[in-house]
Design an enzyme around this catalytic site. Structure first.
Site, PDB file in Angstrom:
ATOM      1  N   SER A  85      42.324 -32.503  31.170  1.00  0.00           N
ATOM      2  CA  SER A  85      42.372 -33.907  30.629  1.00  0.00           C
ATOM      3  C   SER A  85      42.479 -33.930  28.827  1.00  0.00           C
ATOM      4  O   SER A  85      41.764 -32.913  28.317  1.00  0.00           O
ATOM      5  CB  SER A  85      41.045 -35.011  30.945  1.00  0.00           C
ATOM      6  OG  SER A  85      40.977 -36.063  29.919  1.00  0.00           O
TER       7      SER A  85
ATOM      8  N   TYR B  41      32.685 -36.387  32.019  1.00  0.00           N
ATOM      9  CA  TYR B  41      34.014 -36.124  32.702  1.00  0.00           C
ATOM     10  C   TYR B  41      34.560 -35.109  31.921  1.00  0.00           C
ATOM     11  O   TYR B  41      35.161 -34.296  32.453  1.00  0.00           O
ATOM     12  CB  TYR B  41      34.701 -37.801  32.481  1.00  0.00           C
ATOM     13  CG  TYR B  41      36.317 -37.332  32.850  1.00  0.00           C
ATOM     14  CD1 TYR B  41      36.495 -37.263  34.003  1.00  0.00           C
ATOM     15  CD2 TYR B  41      37.255 -37.506  31.826  1.00  0.00           C
ATOM     16  CE1 TYR B  41      37.799 -37.021  34.563  1.00  0.00           C
ATOM     17  CE2 TYR B  41      38.629 -37.376  32.275  1.00  0.00           C
ATOM     18  CZ  TYR B  41      38.885 -37.169  33.747  1.00  0.00           C
ATOM     19  OH  TYR B  41      40.174 -37.180  33.875  1.00  0.00           O
TER      20      TYR B  41
END
Length: 339
Positions: free
Chosen positions: A143, A168
Site C-alpha cells: 500500500s 494497517y
C-alpha cells in the site's frame, strides 16, 4: 498460467480475476467474504463472474463459474492453513496474487487483532504454501500507506518507509519484509504492489468515492477532512489491473532480483476538491460539505513515482474526469438511480 487470486470477492481481486479469465488464464479465486462491509456487494461481484451465491459453501469447495470455463471459486480464509495447503496441493498453481487482507486505515485503529490475523498470519500462510509448492511468482498487495509522513514527493520505491502512522500501514510494511525474507531464503520470486488510492466501478463502500456519492445523492453533507487541503494519486481500477498484469507477464523475462517492490499509481496527484467536483458534475448535484480536521492515520498528500513500472511497459491512461464518469455511471446503474 494457472493463477490463484486471493481476495477475489474484493474490489481489486474481482477486477483482476475478470481480466485474467478474459485473457485465457486458468484462474482460481478465494475469499473469506467477511462482513467488514456489505457482503451483498461481494456476492454481486462474484455473480458478475458467474459464481452463484447459493452454491458457495463454508467447507471451501471449489465451484465452477457459469460464465467462464476457466474460472473457479472457493470460500477460503487465508488464515486457515489446512484448507489453503489442500488447495495448493491439488491445483499446482504457477502464480499467486495475494490481495486478501483486512483493509482500512481507520478500522485498524479500532480493531488491530483483525489486521494481525489476516495481514500477518494469513500472509505467512501464503508464503509457506508458495515456497512448498514451488510457485513461480508471488505478487501481493502492499500500500502507498507505507510511505507514512514521508515529506519527499513523488514517493519512490527507494525511499525509507520506517515511519508508518497506522497499524494497517505497519502490517503492509511487515508483508514487504516477510516477502524479502522468503525471496532471500528460498529463492521465491516476490513482488510487493504499492497501490495508490484505487477507485472505480464495484469499489469499496468504505472508501471516499462511494461515501461521497451516497451522501450527495441522499442530500447529506460529505466529510471533507483537512478542510479539503489534500492531494491523492487517484488511480482508476483499469490502470491498476493493467499494472498487475504487466508484472505477471514480466516474470517470463529474466529479472535481476527475485524480490521487488513496485508502485502502481496514476503518477499525477489531484486535489481532493477537484475529485469532489468531478463527482458533483457527474451526479449533477452540489454537495453539502462538512469541513473537518485531519483524521488519525491519514496523510495530506500521496504521489507515486512509477518509473520502475513504466520501464516494464506501464502507462496510466485514465484521468479523474474520465474515471469519475465511469464510476458514477456504474454507481447509478448499480443503485438504480436515474438522472
Amino acid at each position: 498460467m494457472k493463477i490463484l487470486v486471493t481476495g477475489a470477492a474484493g474490489f481489486i481481486g474481482f477486477h483482476l480475476a475478470e481480466r485474467l479469465v478474459k485473457n485465457g488464464h486458468d484462474v482460481v479465486g478465494i475469499d473469506n467474504i467477511n462482513d467488514y462491509y456489505d457482503v451483498n456487494l461481494k456476492f454481486d461481484r462474484l455473480a458478475e463472474t458467474g459464481i452463484k451465491r447459493q452454491f458457495i459453501s463454508d467447507e471451501g469447495k471449489l465451484i465452477d463459474s457459469e460464465k467462464n470455463t476457466n474460472y473457479r471459486f472457493a470460500k477460503i480464509d487465508i488464515t486457515d492453513l489446512t484448507k489453503l495447503t489442500h488447495l495448493f496441493k491439488q491445483e499446482n498453481f504457477t502464480h499467486v496474487v495475494n490481495l486478501a487482507a483486512q483493509a482500512g486505515v481507520r478500522y485498524s485503529i479500532e480493531n488491530p487483532h483483525a489486521y494481525v490475523q489476516s495481514n500477518l498470519v494469513g500472509f505467512v500462510n501464503i508464503l509457506e504454501c508458495c515456497r512448498h509448492y514451488k510457485i513461480e511468482h508471488l505478487l501481493y498487495a502492499s500500500s502507498s500507506s507505507v510511505y507514512g509522513t514521508n515529506p519527499k514527493v513523488p514517493f519512490s520505491e527507494d525511499d525509507r518507509v520506517d515511519n508508518p502512522i497506522s497499524l494497517y500501514a505497519a502490517t503492509k510494511k511487515s508483508n514487504e519484509l516477510m516477502g524479502h525474507t522468503y525471496s532471500h531464503l528460498y529463492n521465491l520470486p516476490t513482488t510487493g504492489l504499492r497501490f495508490f488510492t484505487v477507485y472505480g466501478p464495484w469499489g469499496r463502500p468504505d472508501m471516499a468515492p462511494i461515501l461521497f456519492a451516497n451522501a450527495i445523492t441522499k442530500e447529506k453533507p460529505i466529510k471533507v477532512f483537512n478542510k479539503g487541503d489534500m492531494e491523492r494519486d487517484f488511480t482508476y481500477i483499469d490502470d491498476i489491473i493493467d499494472g498487475i498484469e504487466i508484472i505477471i507477464l514480466s516474470k517470463i523475462k529474466k529479472r535481476d532480483s527475485v524480490y521487488q517492490i513496485l508502485n502502481i499509481g496514476n503518477g499525477s496527484p489531484q486535489n481532493l476538491m477537484d475529485f469532489i467536483k468531478a463527482i458533483e458534475n457527474n451526479l449533477e448535484i452540489i454537495a453539502k460539505k462538512n469541513y473537518l480536521p485531519m483524521q488519525d492515520g491519514d496523510v495530506p498528500r500521496t504521489w507515486a513515482d512509477t518509473k520502475a513500472l513504466n520501464h516494464l511497459g506501464y502507462k496510466s491512461s485514465i484521468g479523474i474526469e474520465e474515471g469519475v464518469k465511469l464510476f458514477i455511471d456504474w454507481y447509478k446503474s448499480y443503485n438504480s438511480i436515474s438522472k
